[in-house]
Write an enzyme that holds these catalytic residues in place. Structure first.
Site, PDB file in Angstrom:
ATOM      1  N   GLY A   1      -9.047  -5.031 -23.789  1.00  0.00           N
ATOM      2  CA  GLY A   1      -9.338  -3.705 -23.579  1.00  0.00           C
ATOM      3  C   GLY A   1      -8.172  -3.179 -22.144  1.00  0.00           C
ATOM      4  O   GLY A   1      -7.718  -2.081 -22.484  1.00  0.00           O
ATOM      5  N   HIS A   2      -8.062  -4.008 -21.461  1.00  0.00           N
ATOM      6  CA  HIS A   2      -7.005  -3.692 -20.355  1.00  0.00           C
ATOM      7  C   HIS A   2      -5.726  -3.333 -20.927  1.00  0.00           C
ATOM      8  O   HIS A   2      -4.808  -2.605 -20.750  1.00  0.00           O
ATOM      9  CB  HIS A   2      -7.044  -4.778 -19.404  1.00  0.00           C
TER      10      HIS A   2
ATOM     11  N   GLY B   1     -11.120   3.132 -18.692  1.00  0.00           N
ATOM     12  CA  GLY B   1     -11.530   3.022 -20.308  1.00  0.00           C
ATOM     13  C   GLY B   1     -12.866   3.620 -20.227  1.00  0.00           C
ATOM     14  O   GLY B   1     -13.458   3.724 -19.297  1.00  0.00           O
TER      15      GLY B   1
ATOM     16  N   LYS C   1     -15.621   2.445 -21.465  1.00  0.00           N
ATOM     17  CA  LYS C   1     -16.841   1.786 -21.231  1.00  0.00           C
ATOM     18  C   LYS C   1     -17.541   1.973 -20.096  1.00  0.00           C
ATOM     19  O   LYS C   1     -18.440   2.189 -19.894  1.00  0.00           O
ATOM     20  CB  LYS C   1     -16.342   0.312 -21.548  1.00  0.00           C
ATOM     21  N   ASP C   2     -16.750   2.169 -18.985  1.00  0.00           N
ATOM     22  CA  ASP C   2     -17.294   2.730 -17.692  1.00  0.00           C
ATOM     23  C   ASP C   2     -17.411   4.164 -17.546  1.00  0.00           C
ATOM     24  O   ASP C   2     -16.569   4.743 -16.801  1.00  0.00           O
ATOM     25  CB  ASP C   2     -16.369   1.989 -16.655  1.00  0.00           C
TER      26      ASP C   2
ATOM     27  N   GLN D   1     -18.073   5.800 -14.204  1.00  0.00           N
ATOM     28  CA  GLN D   1     -17.069   5.600 -13.364  1.00  0.00           C
ATOM     29  C   GLN D   1     -16.097   6.539 -13.723  1.00  0.00           C
ATOM     30  O   GLN D   1     -15.487   7.169 -12.705  1.00  0.00           O
ATOM     31  CB  GLN D   1     -16.494   4.242 -13.503  1.00  0.00           C
TER      32      GLN D   1
HETATM   33  O1  PAF Z   1     -12.999  -0.490 -13.571  1.00  0.00           O
HETATM   34  C1  PAF Z   1     -12.514  -1.342 -12.974  1.00  0.00           C
HETATM   35  O2  PAF Z   1     -11.933  -2.416 -13.188  1.00  0.00           O
HETATM   36  C2  PAF Z   1     -12.529  -1.014 -11.306  1.00  0.00           C
HETATM   37  O3  PAF Z   1     -13.863  -0.379 -10.977  1.00  0.00           O
HETATM   38  C3  PAF Z   1     -11.528  -0.261 -10.824  1.00  0.00           C
HETATM   39  C4  PAF Z   1     -11.427   1.306 -11.051  1.00  0.00           C
HETATM   40  C5  PAF Z   1     -10.532  -0.896 -10.961  1.00  0.00           C
HETATM   41  C6  PAF Z   1     -11.640  -0.034  -9.265  1.00  0.00           C
HETATM   42  O4  PAF Z   1     -11.825  -1.299  -8.425  1.00  0.00           O
END
Ligand code: PAF
Length: 294
Positions: A41-42, A157, A159-160, A163
């Protein structure tokens, strides 16, 4: 400088000095903030960033202020060498990729505490309600990272999903001149959304966790505007509650339908509006989240 390998930078100042040597990237730098333990995913975020920018910075920093649960923080995997190896698979694309992996004092300037933001309620529900302080921690670190990495495009992403809403709010509140690029969820072959937390599950549990996406797909089938007998939001909530009764190994933390772009839950459909179903479950002690567009 040789770009045939990943450059690892440990200090903000080192990153600034190294970037200053590349004025040609200044208007076309991509940024992928991560907490490491990188997975496909990353990698999809980094690949997109590498295709759309002249150079890419990937940050690897396990941010202590966004963990409301100390055990969760303690269990978070640190796999920097592996992360770098994985990112190196993108180097044939020809875009330089740098990893910024600071320690907390370097990034936070000694005092490692979260700021208090007013995200206008975006942080008050769902993940924010279940994990008090979590989004203040995310907002704090993302704001610091955006200052450290002067990028034009930042990749997150979907998924979050919540966020993403929080960082959009942060961008508006702090007037950051950058583009937030939301990227589709990457899934394992059985549909489970990729997450560093999946590593905590056994192979059998990982197979079983496909239940989450199967449930969301059922919600999307029955709740989409094109469904022949479209269920209402409350009927979809009942559907998921019923399915969860038949799957007691999943404890639903929340399931809801929100209007796309925010976290306002809806009770009826409006013409032309777009919606998203959000879910979080506790499964064998691991919190897993996922979502689907309706
Ligand atoms: O989604 C993540 O991995 C974290 O919440 C982030 C955005 C890197 C902040 O630490």
């Amino acid at each position: 400088m040789n770009h045939s390998e990943i450059l690892l930078l440990r200090h903000r100042i080192e990153l600034a000095d190294s970037l200053a040597k590349h004025p040609e990237w200044a208007q076309c730098l991509g940024f992928v903030p991560t907490m490491g333990a990188l997975h496909q995913g990353h990698l999809a975020l980094a690949e997109r960033a590498a295709r759309e920018n002249k150079a890419v910075v990937v940050s690897v920093f396990v941010n202590p202020t966004q963990f409301n649960n100390p055990q969760d923080l303690a269990l978070y995997p640190h796999t920097l060498d592996q992360d770098i190896k994985l990112l190196a698979t993108l180097l044939p694309l020809g875009t330089p990729i740098w990893v910024y992996a600071p320690n907390a004092e370097d990034l936070y300037d000694q005092t490692v505490v979260a700021r208090n933001f007013d995200f206008q309620g975006v942080d008050a529900v769902f993940e924010g309600a279940d994990r008090p302080g979590h989004f203040n921690g995310v907002g704090t670190v993302v704001s610091l990272l955006w200052k450290a990495v002067p990028a034009q495009r930042v990749y997150f992403g979907e998924k979050d999903y919540q966020q993403l809403c929080v960082v959009q709010a942060l961008k508006r509140m702090e007037n950051h001149d950058l583009e937030i690029v939301p990227c589709p969820i990457v899934r394992e072959s059985n549909g489970l959304a990729m997450s560093s937390r999946n590593e905590r599950l056994t192979t059998a549990q990982r197979e079983r966790a496909a239940w989450i996406y199967q449930t969301l797909q059922e919600v999307a089938r029955q709740g989409s505007a094109s469904a022949p007998n479209r269920l209402r939001p409350d009927e979809l909530r009942n559907l998921v509650a019923k399915k969860a009764q038949e799957a007691p190994d999943f404890q639903i933390a929340y399931f809801d339908i929100v209007e796309e772009g925010g976290v306002n839950r809806v009770d009826h459909w409006s013409a032309g509006a777009r919606y998203r179903a959000l879910i979080a479950v506790e499964f064998h002690g691991v919190r897993l989240i996922d979502n689907i567009a309706l």
